[in-house]
Design an enzyme around this catalytic site. Structure first.
Site, PDB file in Angstrom:
ATOM      1  N   SER A 138       0.764  -1.206   0.063  1.00 27.15           N
ATOM      2  CA  SER A 138       0.045   0.023  -0.231  1.00 27.15           C
ATOM      3  C   SER A 138       0.999   1.277   0.236  1.00 27.15           C
ATOM      4  O   SER A 138       0.331   2.284  -0.292  1.00 27.15           O
ATOM      5  CB  SER A 138      -0.992  -0.008   1.292  1.00 27.15           C
ATOM      6  OG  SER A 138      -2.178  -0.225   0.998  1.00 27.15           O
ATOM      7  N   LYS A 177       0.814   3.485  -2.878  1.00 27.08           N
ATOM      8  CA  LYS A 177      -0.329   4.243  -3.301  1.00 27.08           C
ATOM      9  C   LYS A 177      -0.093   5.702  -3.055  1.00 27.08           C
ATOM     10  O   LYS A 177      -0.434   6.688  -3.988  1.00 27.08           O
ATOM     11  CB  LYS A 177      -1.673   3.997  -2.333  1.00 27.08           C
ATOM     12  CG  LYS A 177      -2.100   2.741  -2.620  1.00 27.08           C
ATOM     13  CD  LYS A 177      -3.067   2.249  -1.243  1.00 27.08           C
ATOM     14  CE  LYS A 177      -4.057   1.151  -1.631  1.00 27.08           C
ATOM     15  NZ  LYS A 177      -4.504   0.557  -0.187  1.00 27.08           N
ATOM     16  N   TYR A 230      -2.291  -2.431 -10.860  1.00 28.30           N
ATOM     17  CA  TYR A 230      -2.280  -1.945  -9.471  1.00 28.30           C
ATOM     18  C   TYR A 230      -1.489  -3.263  -8.617  1.00 28.30           C
ATOM     19  O   TYR A 230      -0.578  -2.974  -7.639  1.00 28.30           O
ATOM     20  CB  TYR A 230      -3.631  -1.997  -8.894  1.00 28.30           C
ATOM     21  CG  TYR A 230      -3.761  -1.841  -7.371  1.00 28.30           C
ATOM     22  CD1 TYR A 230      -3.457  -0.768  -6.502  1.00 28.30           C
ATOM     23  CD2 TYR A 230      -4.071  -3.138  -6.585  1.00 28.30           C
ATOM     24  CE1 TYR A 230      -3.512  -0.766  -5.377  1.00 28.30           C
ATOM     25  CE2 TYR A 230      -4.227  -2.881  -5.302  1.00 28.30           C
ATOM     26  CZ  TYR A 230      -3.887  -1.948  -4.484  1.00 28.30           C
ATOM     27  OH  TYR A 230      -3.911  -2.075  -2.985  1.00 28.30           O
ATOM     28  N   TYR A 288      -4.549   3.320   7.807  1.00 30.34           N
ATOM     29  CA  TYR A 288      -5.823   2.656   7.690  1.00 30.34           C
ATOM     30  C   TYR A 288      -6.641   3.491   8.747  1.00 30.34           C
ATOM     31  O   TYR A 288      -6.690   4.637   8.893  1.00 30.34           O
ATOM     32  CB  TYR A 288      -5.499   1.118   8.222  1.00 30.34           C
ATOM     33  CG  TYR A 288      -4.624   0.501   7.365  1.00 30.34           C
ATOM     34  CD1 TYR A 288      -4.784   0.428   5.817  1.00 30.34           C
ATOM     35  CD2 TYR A 288      -3.135   0.080   7.601  1.00 30.34           C
ATOM     36  CE1 TYR A 288      -4.135  -0.372   5.102  1.00 30.34           C
ATOM     37  CE2 TYR A 288      -2.347  -0.616   6.826  1.00 30.34           C
ATOM     38  CZ  TYR A 288      -2.678  -0.693   5.490  1.00 30.34           C
ATOM     39  OH  TYR A 288      -1.671  -1.460   4.532  1.00 30.34           O
ATOM     40  N   VAL A 297       0.645  -3.638   4.260  1.00 31.86           N
ATOM     41  CA  VAL A 297       0.483  -5.047   5.001  1.00 31.86           C
ATOM     42  C   VAL A 297       1.670  -5.873   4.944  1.00 31.86           C
ATOM     43  O   VAL A 297       1.829  -7.084   5.663  1.00 31.86           O
ATOM     44  CB  VAL A 297      -0.650  -5.846   4.368  1.00 31.86           C
ATOM     45  CG1 VAL A 297      -1.980  -5.215   4.458  1.00 31.86           C
ATOM     46  CG2 VAL A 297      -0.528  -6.027   2.919  1.00 31.86           C
TER      47      VAL A 297
HETATM   48  N1  GLU Z   1      -1.941  -5.147  -2.451  1.00 30.69           N
HETATM   49  C1  GLU Z   1      -2.509  -5.207  -1.357  1.00 30.69           C
HETATM   50  C2  GLU Z   1      -4.137  -5.060  -1.420  1.00 30.69           C
HETATM   51  O1  GLU Z   1      -4.616  -4.516  -2.453  1.00 30.69           O
HETATM   52  C3  GLU Z   1      -2.286  -3.757  -0.622  1.00 30.69           C
HETATM   53  C4  GLU Z   1      -2.873  -3.709   0.811  1.00 30.69           C
HETATM   54  C5  GLU Z   1      -1.983  -2.862   1.818  1.00 30.69           C
HETATM   55  O2  GLU Z   1      -0.846  -2.976   2.002  1.00 30.69           O
HETATM   56  O3  GLU Z   1      -2.830  -2.260   2.351  1.00 30.69           O
HETATM   57  O4  GLU Z   1      -4.926  -5.764  -0.777  1.00 30.69           O
END
Ligand code: GLU
Length: 311
Positions: free
Chosen positions: A60, A63, A186, A238, A256
């Site tokens: 994540s 992002k 993604y 989060y 994560v």
């Molecule tokens: N690739 C993970 C997903 O889309 C990333 C989640 C994360 O790191 O929060 O579930």
């Protein structure tokens, strides 16, 4: 600085609570004992402790950087209108949040917004989109970042939920590219391999107004770095983003796989890798070490002193 980083590392090392993420099968095999802590200043100097060369998929944390690339390409107003900047208060992969907001993705740190961000990045096709992202994130890191094929394949085989989110966004007209292709790009961006040092350099680039301080190369405009940090501050950890801002007072983004990147604007990027996560998905040791550094270095951006006129 080296002494303080060592002290933060030792302080956080005493904590062994939390669990490694396993909803992406390949992540479950991470060594829970790994711990690296890296601080890279806007002068390009690194101060590090532990396993700062251990590589992990960025997940994540990508992002934030893909959002920066989007802002750089389309500008502040369009990014605000189409992706948004408000917290959902719900899990990062919530479908309910999309329904509650008429298909609006809300912010780039949840999967709906991250998928929209990836889809909106101006590109001629999926291969070009992937190339732009891999190249852009490599510029932030100051070295060529490679894909973790195992993590990519593992997530691609199991991420039906992200497929559903992309389809739902498409049904609302918020994604106009092919949803399956968007999910694939993604998933690749989440599978880019970094170590704690790379992440700290990426954060230092945001701290340094968009210029990679190790390479001396501008990656994004200064106002893009500012906007990215604002979004990280609002939604980077989060459902605990508010608590993080309250306790640490710095923009951050976690993933994560156990990475946690924090940025002290104008000063440094602070990155931790420690795969044991708390209940919402934030690295336990990463949070403890970063909170320690924020406190001892006085990095909380909300600290102010009263102005007392003397005359
Ligand atoms: N690739 C993970 C997903 O889309 C990333 C989640 C994360 O790191 O929060 O579930």
């Amino acid at each position: 600085m080296d002494r303080l980083v060592d002290a933060a590392f030792a302080h956080a090392s005493r904590h062994a609570e939390g669990a490694v993420a396993d909803y992406i099968p390949a992540l479950a095999s991470a060594d829970p004992a790994l711990f690296g802590l890296s601080v890279v200043g806007v002068d390009g100097e690194a101060h590090e402790a532990g396993d700062t060369g251990s590589r992990f998929s960025i997940q994540s944390i990508s992002k934030a950087f893909v959002y920066a690339l989007l802002c750089d390409a389309v500008g502040h107003e369009e990014a605000l209108a189409v992706v948004g900047v408000n917290n959902t208060g719900l899990a990062f992969n919530s479908v309910v949040a999309i329904e509650l907001n008429d298909g609006h993705p809300m912010n780039p740190m949840v999967n709906a917004g991250a998928l929209a961000t990836t889809a909106l990045l101006p590109a001629s096709d999926a291969a070009d989109r992937w190339h732009l992202i891999q190249r852009g994130l490599s510029l932030f890191a100051g070295r060529d970042l490679a894909l973790d094929e195992e993590v990519y394949r593992s997530e691609a085989a199991t991420n039906q939920r992200n497929g559903a989110i992309a389809q739902l966004m498409a049904s609302y007209g918020r994604i106009t590219e092919d949803p399956a292709e968007v999910v694939d790009v993604y998933t690749r961006q989440c599978s880019l391999l970094v170590d704690a040092h790379d992440l700290a350099v990426m954060g230092a680039t945001l701290a340094d107004g968009g210029v990679n301080p190790v390479r001396g190369v501008r990656v994004v405009a200064a106002d893009v770095a500012r906007d990215t940090l604002a979004v990280m501050a609002a939604s980077g950890l989060y459902e605990n983003s508010g608590e993080w801002l309250f306790e640490v007072g710095l923009p951050g983004k976690s993933g994560v796989s156990g990475g946690l990147l924090t940025v002290a604007p104008g000063k440094a990027g602070i990155a931790a890798y420690a795969p044991r996560l708390d209940g919402v998905g934030n690295s336990v040791r990463g949070q403890i070490a970063t909170a320690y550094l924020s406190r001892v270095l006085g990095l909380n951006v909300f600290v102010s002193t009263a102005y007392i006129p003397t005359a």
